[in-house]
Design a protein around this motif. Structure first.
Motif, short mmCIF file in Angstrom:
data_model
loop_
_atom_site.label_atom_id
_atom_site.label_comp_id
_atom_site.label_asym_id
_atom_site.label_seq_id
_atom_site.Cartn_x
_atom_site.Cartn_y
_atom_site.Cartn_z
N MET A 1 0.84 -1.21 0.00
CA MET A 1 0.00 0.00 0.00
C MET A 1 0.87 1.26 0.00
O MET A 1 0.58 2.23 -0.69
CB MET A 1 -0.90 0.02 1.25
N SER A 2 1.92 1.19 0.79
CA SER A 2 2.84 2.32 0.91
C SER A 2 3.47 2.66 -0.44
O SER A 2 3.67 3.83 -0.78
CB SER A 2 3.92 1.96 1.94
N ALA A 3 3.75 1.63 -1.24
CA ALA A 3 4.38 1.83 -2.55
C ALA A 3 3.36 2.07 -3.65
O ALA A 3 3.73 2.27 -4.81
CB ALA A 3 5.24 0.61 -2.89
N GLY A 4 2.07 2.00 -3.29
CA GLY A 4 1.02 2.23 -4.29
C GLY A 4 0.76 1.03 -5.20
O GLY A 4 0.07 1.16 -6.20
N ARG A 5 1.30 -0.13 -4.84
CA ARG A 5 1.05 -1.34 -5.63
C ARG A 5 -0.36 -1.87 -5.42
O ARG A 5 -0.93 -2.51 -6.29
CB ARG A 5 2.06 -2.44 -5.28
N VAL A 6 -0.90 -1.63 -4.22
CA VAL A 6 -2.29 -1.98 -3.93
C VAL A 6 -2.96 -0.76 -3.30
O VAL A 6 -2.29 0.07 -2.68
CB VAL A 6 -2.40 -3.21 -2.98
N PRO A 7 -4.29 -0.65 -3.49
CA PRO A 7 -4.99 0.53 -2.95
C PRO A 7 -4.83 0.61 -1.43
O PRO A 7 -4.86 -0.42 -0.75
CB PRO A 7 -6.45 0.29 -3.33
N PHE A 8 -4.68 1.81 -0.93
CA PHE A 8 -4.53 2.02 0.52
C PHE A 8 -5.86 1.78 1.21
O PHE A 8 -6.88 2.37 0.85
CB PHE A 8 -4.03 3.44 0.79
N ASP A 9 -5.84 0.89 2.20
CA ASP A 9 -7.00 0.63 3.05
C ASP A 9 -6.52 0.78 4.49
O ASP A 9 -5.77 -0.07 4.98
CB ASP A 9 -7.54 -0.78 2.77
N ALA A 10 -6.94 1.86 5.14
CA ALA A 10 -6.39 2.20 6.46
C ALA A 10 -6.66 1.09 7.49
O ALA A 10 -5.81 0.80 8.34
CB ALA A 10 -6.98 3.52 6.94
N LYS A 11 -7.83 0.46 7.40
CA LYS A 11 -8.19 -0.56 8.38
C LYS A 11 -7.29 -1.79 8.21
O LYS A 11 -6.75 -2.32 9.19
CB LYS A 11 -9.66 -0.94 8.21
N ILE A 12 -7.13 -2.22 6.97
CA ILE A 12 -6.29 -3.40 6.72
C ILE A 12 -4.83 -3.09 7.06
O ILE A 12 -4.12 -3.92 7.62
CB ILE A 12 -6.43 -3.86 5.25
N ALA A 13 -4.39 -1.87 6.73
CA ALA A 13 -3.01 -1.48 7.05
C ALA A 13 -2.79 -1.53 8.57
O ALA A 13 -1.77 -2.06 9.04
CB ALA A 13 -2.72 -0.09 6.52
N ALA A 14 -3.75 -1.02 9.32
CA ALA A 14 -3.61 -0.99 10.78
C ALA A 14 -3.61 -2.40 11.36
O ALA A 14 -2.80 -2.73 12.23
CB ALA A 14 -4.72 -0.16 11.40
N GLY B 1 -3.50 6.23 10.48
CA GLY B 1 -4.11 6.21 9.15
C GLY B 1 -3.48 7.21 8.18
O GLY B 1 -3.96 7.38 7.07
N ASN B 2 -2.39 7.83 8.62
CA ASN B 2 -1.71 8.82 7.76
C ASN B 2 -0.72 8.11 6.84
O ASN B 2 0.29 7.55 7.30
CB ASN B 2 -1.00 9.86 8.65
N LEU B 3 -1.00 8.17 5.53
CA LEU B 3 -0.20 7.39 4.58
C LEU B 3 1.26 7.87 4.52
O LEU B 3 2.17 7.04 4.38
CB LEU B 3 -0.84 7.43 3.19
#
Lengths: 149, 149
Positions: free
Chosen positions: A51-64, A124-126
């Protein structure tokens, strides 16, 4: 009540920060244990890094959620690097045991960076996540370059 | 402040209880992920079970740490049983996907028993730990009998 609450929180924090004192039945179990914990950590970290590299869409919940699991897993491999676990199906270099202080230092630095990523992901801050992902990646590489063949 | 503290605790609990929404690059990664998480869980559970059975000396601190890790790991495998992960190096039966409700029910029961073991281990009472170990073992067996070949 306040004192009790504090003690409960302090107790939980102590439990969470202490690595399980792993006692393995066989050296192979210890090797598989550290490889398994690192794989689970890597899978969760890679999801956030993607997500950080933009390879997959950013999803704050999944990232957390993923950063939370990665930070938890980051504490676990180290108890499985005991004496006698240097032989077998492992890429671990002998330097892990001959330069334990440096190895432990690198391991602690990685855990620190992973905790920062966990904190960043909760906000949640990218941009914060991107910075933390880079630092984690650097700490992985530093240790792998020195201690993984 | 009380309300904020409650919200923070509720938020932490929600994060901890939600399985990571795992999105795996390859089916093999998902299979390896669930096998790795179950192995790490099993190793920690086996340590407590060994103390419970008197095979190794009871150490309340190690039992509590191990049960804590086992309970955390118990939440992780399930996100890795997605569609398309039924083929490959796996003992997973087709019934996992054809009778998902039952599989999920068994998975939840195991997590519930593991949480009880975690709570019992925190008290340090060996009799409570023994009872909880038996219940966890039963929930593992029930699911393996039905869904693992």
């Amino acid at each position: 009540m306040k004192k009790l609450a504090f003690l409960l929180i302090a107790s939980a924090a102590a439990t969470l920060s202490a690595p399980a004192m792993a006692q393995f039945a066989k050296p192979e179990d210890a090797i598989k244990y550290r490889q398994s914990t690192m794989f689970v950590m890597q899978q969760n970290f890679a999801r956030v890094a993607g997500m950080s590299a933009g390879r997959v869409p950013f999803d704050a919940k999944i990232a957390a959620e993923s950063a939370e699991v990665a930070a938890y897993m980051a504490k676990l491999p180290w108890a499985a690097f005991g004496e006698g676990t240097d032989k077998g199906t492992t890429k671990a270099k002998a330097e892990i045991w001959s330069d334990k202080a440096k190895f432990n230092d690198y391991a602690e630095k990685m855990q620190g960076e992973m905790n920062k990523l966990n904190a960043a992901a909760k906000t949640g801050n990218l941009d914060s996540i991107k910075a933390a992902v880079g630092a984690v990646g650097g700490s992985c590489k530093t240790c792998h370059d020195a201690f993984r063949s």
